[in-house]
Enzyme design. Sequence first.
Site, short mmCIF file in Angstrom:
data_model
loop_
_atom_site.label_atom_id
_atom_site.label_comp_id
_atom_site.label_asym_id
_atom_site.label_seq_id
_atom_site.Cartn_x
_atom_site.Cartn_y
_atom_site.Cartn_z
N SER A 295 0.86 -1.19 0.00
CA SER A 295 0.00 0.00 0.00
C SER A 295 0.89 1.23 0.00
O SER A 295 2.02 1.19 0.50
CB SER A 295 -0.90 0.02 1.25
OG SER A 295 -1.54 1.28 1.40
N TYR B 125 -1.74 -1.12 10.29
CA TYR B 125 -1.85 -1.47 8.87
C TYR B 125 -0.62 -0.97 8.10
O TYR B 125 -0.02 -1.72 7.31
CB TYR B 125 -3.13 -0.84 8.31
CG TYR B 125 -3.34 -1.04 6.83
CD1 TYR B 125 -3.85 -2.24 6.34
CD2 TYR B 125 -3.07 -0.03 5.91
CE1 TYR B 125 -4.08 -2.43 4.98
CE2 TYR B 125 -3.29 -0.20 4.55
CZ TYR B 125 -3.79 -1.41 4.10
OH TYR B 125 -4.02 -1.58 2.75
#
Length: 255
Positions: free
Chosen positions: A146, A159
Amino acid sequence: MADPSLPDLTGTVTLVTGAGGTLGQGIALRFAAAGGAVAVHHNRSRERAEALVERIEAAGGRAVGLAADLTDDRACHRLVEDAAAWSGRLDALVNNAGIQPVADLATMTADAWRTMLDTNLTSAFSCTQAAARVMRDGGSVTHIASIEAARPAFGHVHYAAAKAALVMHARGAALEYGPLGIRVNTVSPGLVDRPGLADDWPDGVDRWHRAAPLRRLGDPADVGNACVFLASPLASWITGHDLTVDGGVSAHPSW
């Protein structure tokens, strides 16, 4: 189902983890569109995974659904072995499975932290280790990371940390598995659209549109195209690389 705009992956087999979700479905469909056979992994999304298999087969492709809890190391190894046994080979693995809960760092529990790492990071470690044992003629492994690996967001510290670790795992794995002909890369998407996203987060979607030079959200196919490229002969000299797929939002000034 072949899409002439994609590299030809006819004769190859790819395992896509987390293929019951929106992004995983998009990735699996692009591999199928490139002519490859696809092993569709799911855990809690059996119906969606089965529908995806039917969709691929209805278009003339080959697919199989495989279930596994990727927080279990042994289940990861069985999944990869089953994918390889299905067609007698495994050419590519896309480690897409993951979760993205929002949790404030000050009140986050250690269990929530561990769950994030087990699901998003350790599963990729286990599946990659298993894949390296069955990719006897070399192959491609792609982790879905990401842009948050480099740009954290509030409520996403666990995350972002997991995704940053995925990028470094891929680089280390590229180093160690390179002599076996196995290439390991990451794809780092930006904000990818899903049904209802604009309604659920209108402010975030509006800010993204204003910040991204291409003025649109990503589509799951955009990420799938990047994965297909990295698994294809066109990327035969690319390993240890993080490919950002974000419509240019990372180029937006931070001040």
